[in-house]
Design a protein around this motif. Sequence first.
Motif, PDB file in Angstrom:
ATOM      1  N   UNK A   1       0.870  -1.177   0.000  1.00 32.59           N
ATOM      2  CA  UNK A   1       0.000   0.000   0.000  1.00 32.59           C
ATOM      3  C   UNK A   1       0.908   1.229   0.000  1.00 32.59           C
ATOM      4  N   UNK A   2       0.556   2.224  -0.799  1.00 31.01           N
ATOM      5  CA  UNK A   2       1.259   3.510  -0.780  1.00 31.01           C
ATOM      6  C   UNK A   2       0.525   4.400   0.219  1.00 31.01           C
ATOM      7  N   UNK A   3       1.196   4.749   1.293  1.00 34.23           N
ATOM      8  CA  UNK A   3       0.579   5.537   2.369  1.00 34.23           C
ATOM      9  C   UNK A   3       0.980   7.010   2.209  1.00 34.23           C
ATOM     10  N   UNK A   4       0.019   7.903   2.379  1.00 36.42           N
ATOM     11  CA  UNK A   4       0.221   9.319   2.072  1.00 36.42           C
ATOM     12  C   UNK A   4      -0.199  10.184   3.261  1.00 36.42           C
ATOM     13  N   UNK A   5       0.589  11.218   3.537  1.00 40.07           N
ATOM     14  CA  UNK A   5       0.240  12.217   4.541  1.00 40.07           C
ATOM     15  C   UNK A   5       0.775  13.562   4.065  1.00 40.07           C
ATOM     16  N   UNK A   6       0.737  14.581   4.909  1.00 34.08           N
ATOM     17  CA  UNK A   6       1.219  15.903   4.524  1.00 34.08           C
ATOM     18  C   UNK A   6       1.890  16.565   5.717  1.00 34.08           C
TER      19      UNK A   6
ATOM     20  N   UNK B   1      -8.747   5.570 -10.589  1.00 28.37           N
ATOM     21  CA  UNK B   1      -9.039   4.186 -10.235  1.00 28.37           C
ATOM     22  C   UNK B   1      -8.082   3.558  -9.246  1.00 28.37           C
ATOM     23  N   UNK B   2      -7.407   4.384  -8.421  1.00 30.50           N
ATOM     24  CA  UNK B   2      -6.505   3.852  -7.397  1.00 30.50           C
ATOM     25  C   UNK B   2      -7.232   3.875  -6.058  1.00 30.50           C
ATOM     26  N   UNK B   3      -7.788   2.726  -5.685  1.00 29.21           N
ATOM     27  CA  UNK B   3      -8.545   2.627  -4.449  1.00 29.21           C
ATOM     28  C   UNK B   3      -7.647   2.552  -3.226  1.00 29.21           C
ATOM     29  N   UNK B   4      -8.235   2.528  -2.018  1.00 26.03           N
ATOM     30  CA  UNK B   4      -7.458   2.505  -0.772  1.00 26.03           C
ATOM     31  C   UNK B   4      -6.630   1.232  -0.589  1.00 26.03           C
ATOM     32  N   UNK B   5      -6.935   0.183  -1.359  1.00 27.32           N
ATOM     33  CA  UNK B   5      -6.094  -1.020  -1.291  1.00 27.32           C
ATOM     34  C   UNK B   5      -4.738  -0.783  -1.942  1.00 27.32           C
ATOM     35  N   UNK B   6      -4.628   0.299  -2.747  1.00 24.74           N
ATOM     36  CA  UNK B   6      -3.354   0.650  -3.384  1.00 24.74           C
ATOM     37  C   UNK B   6      -2.745   1.909  -2.776  1.00 24.74           C
ATOM     38  N   UNK B   7      -3.551   2.957  -2.640  1.00 20.94           N
ATOM     39  CA  UNK B   7      -3.077   4.236  -2.106  1.00 20.94           C
ATOM     40  C   UNK B   7      -4.073   4.718  -1.057  1.00 20.94           C
ATOM     41  N   UNK B   8      -3.577   5.057   0.120  1.00 21.19           N
ATOM     42  CA  UNK B   8      -4.496   5.545   1.148  1.00 21.19           C
ATOM     43  C   UNK B   8      -3.865   6.678   1.953  1.00 21.19           C
ATOM     44  N   UNK B   9      -4.702   7.617   2.351  1.00 16.53           N
ATOM     45  CA  UNK B   9      -4.276   8.700   3.240  1.00 16.53           C
ATOM     46  C   UNK B   9      -4.114   8.110   4.634  1.00 16.53           C
ATOM     47  N   UNK B  10      -2.961   8.323   5.246  1.00 15.57           N
ATOM     48  CA  UNK B  10      -2.657   7.706   6.541  1.00 15.57           C
ATOM     49  C   UNK B  10      -1.992   8.740   7.447  1.00 15.57           C
ATOM     50  N   UNK B  11      -2.652   9.155   8.535  1.00 23.16           N
ATOM     51  CA  UNK B  11      -2.106  10.198   9.408  1.00 23.16           C
ATOM     52  C   UNK B  11      -0.840   9.792  10.159  1.00 23.16           C
ATOM     53  N   UNK B  12      -0.486   8.504  10.134  1.00 19.76           N
ATOM     54  CA  UNK B  12       0.699   8.078  10.892  1.00 19.76           C
ATOM     55  C   UNK B  12       1.989   8.171  10.081  1.00 19.76           C
ATOM     56  N   UNK B  13       1.903   8.550   8.797  1.00 19.73           N
ATOM     57  CA  UNK B  13       3.124   8.645   7.979  1.00 19.73           C
ATOM     58  C   UNK B  13       3.898   9.886   8.385  1.00 19.73           C
ATOM     59  N   UNK B  14       5.134   9.689   8.821  1.00 20.16           N
ATOM     60  CA  UNK B  14       5.998  10.778   9.277  1.00 20.16           C
ATOM     61  C   UNK B  14       7.338  10.651   8.558  1.00 20.16           C
TER      62      UNK B  14
END
Length: 472
Positions: free
Chosen positions: A166-171, A266-279
């Motif tokens: 999974x590609x995990x994303x935050x900001x 078409x990139x669902x959360x099984x591939x890319x998801x916003x994740x607040x724990x990414x630091x």
Amino acid sequence: MTEKTKLISPRLPRGFEDRTPGDIAAVGRMIDTIRKVYERYGFDPVETPLFEFTETLGKFLPDTDRPNAGVFSLQDDDEQWMSLRYDLTAPLARFFAENFETLPKPYRSYRQGYVFRNEKPGPGRFRQFMQFDADTVGAPGPEADAEMCMMMADVMDALGLGGKYVVRVNNRKVLDGVLEAAGVSSVEQKLTVLRAVDKLDKFGPEGVKLLLGAGRKDESGDFTKGAGLSDAQAAVVLDYIGGKPPAGNDGVTELEAMQTLFDAAGYGPEKIKIDPSVVRGLEYYTGPVFEIELTFKVQNEKGQDVVFGSVGGGGRYDGLVSRFRREPVPATGFSIGVSRLANALKLTGNLGSDEPVGPVVVLVMDKDQTARYQAMVSELRQAGIRAEMFLGSTKNFGKQVAYADKRNAPAVIIEGSQEREGGILQVKDLVAGKQAAQAITDNAEWKAARPGQFEIKREDLVAAIQKLLSEQ
């Protein structure tokens, strides 16, 4: 050499590794797969040198008279310090700034090569390792960041890891907003809070709460000192990781824009998801941050099941190029750890570990006929077939065949005096011979059968070997 001459012990320095043909071939296939995905997205290759001026590598180096902590450095003839690159991003920033007037903007490039860290080596931690990066310099919007995430997902799919990542994303702007709302101002305390947030997957909300407060004791009794936040301060951080981002934050707006692009493509959360724990990188990244996490389990050195974890990461780093130019230059990129990813592919059976096919070996049966043997080798090479004449000192037939076996040769060519007089050659198919060996246990039967060996006309050498290789 006299008896008193001391021999040098052949030792590999700690933190470095040798690579065999099988390793090189397997990783080469992996890199070629990644490269094709990058190029499909419109990225072009660029290559920078291993050495850069030490000041080019930037503020992430120690400020000392001899900057050798963390990096490998040397002084040039003109007393300027140079260092082996420790990543591929700082050299890109220098290259872009130096060629600013001629490069297209945005500038999309990929780079692959070794980087060097002058750090203490350990299990899986090397001083020389390979990275494969892609970056877009000069694009300020979240579209460029979203594209990086989608490209990384496509890379994982192309490598056969679909459903295992999974590609995990935050900001970083969101994280900074949370720290500000919680009243955390000191750099040391910020780092401690972010490390606690980063442990969400490992320890859960209760473990993070302990690390935000006084600290946490693990099962072994070891104590990790916490950030020392009050209950009210910790509540702000815990609300955030529970799904309540700070209101009116630019980072939240950017993440929402990225999510819209993921959904549209078409990139669902099984591939890319916003994740607040990414630091990632407190002083480095300025906006979206992302990492690829492999989600399958492996056993650690203690025999415990653990998630494999990250094989790459990146984000927006708008401040790096601006070190070389007065105007702001936005940039975003991603770096894949090649060795770690190769290890993951090996564990999942997607790397392929077969030794590369060796050359066809022309045996030297008569030393006075080497010109004839060399002519055969040249014919095979001109037809695009890997080939070599045996150059060892032994005349022994068995030892020459054993050499070819060690080279993983598909076949050997045999021409003795009888074959020469008859205008023929013997071809020994080593692949078929190995397969037959598993069924024949009696040595006399083996010699009589000569499995995999057949006769051809001398003039049919190239055609016969081409046919054999296609069948193998």
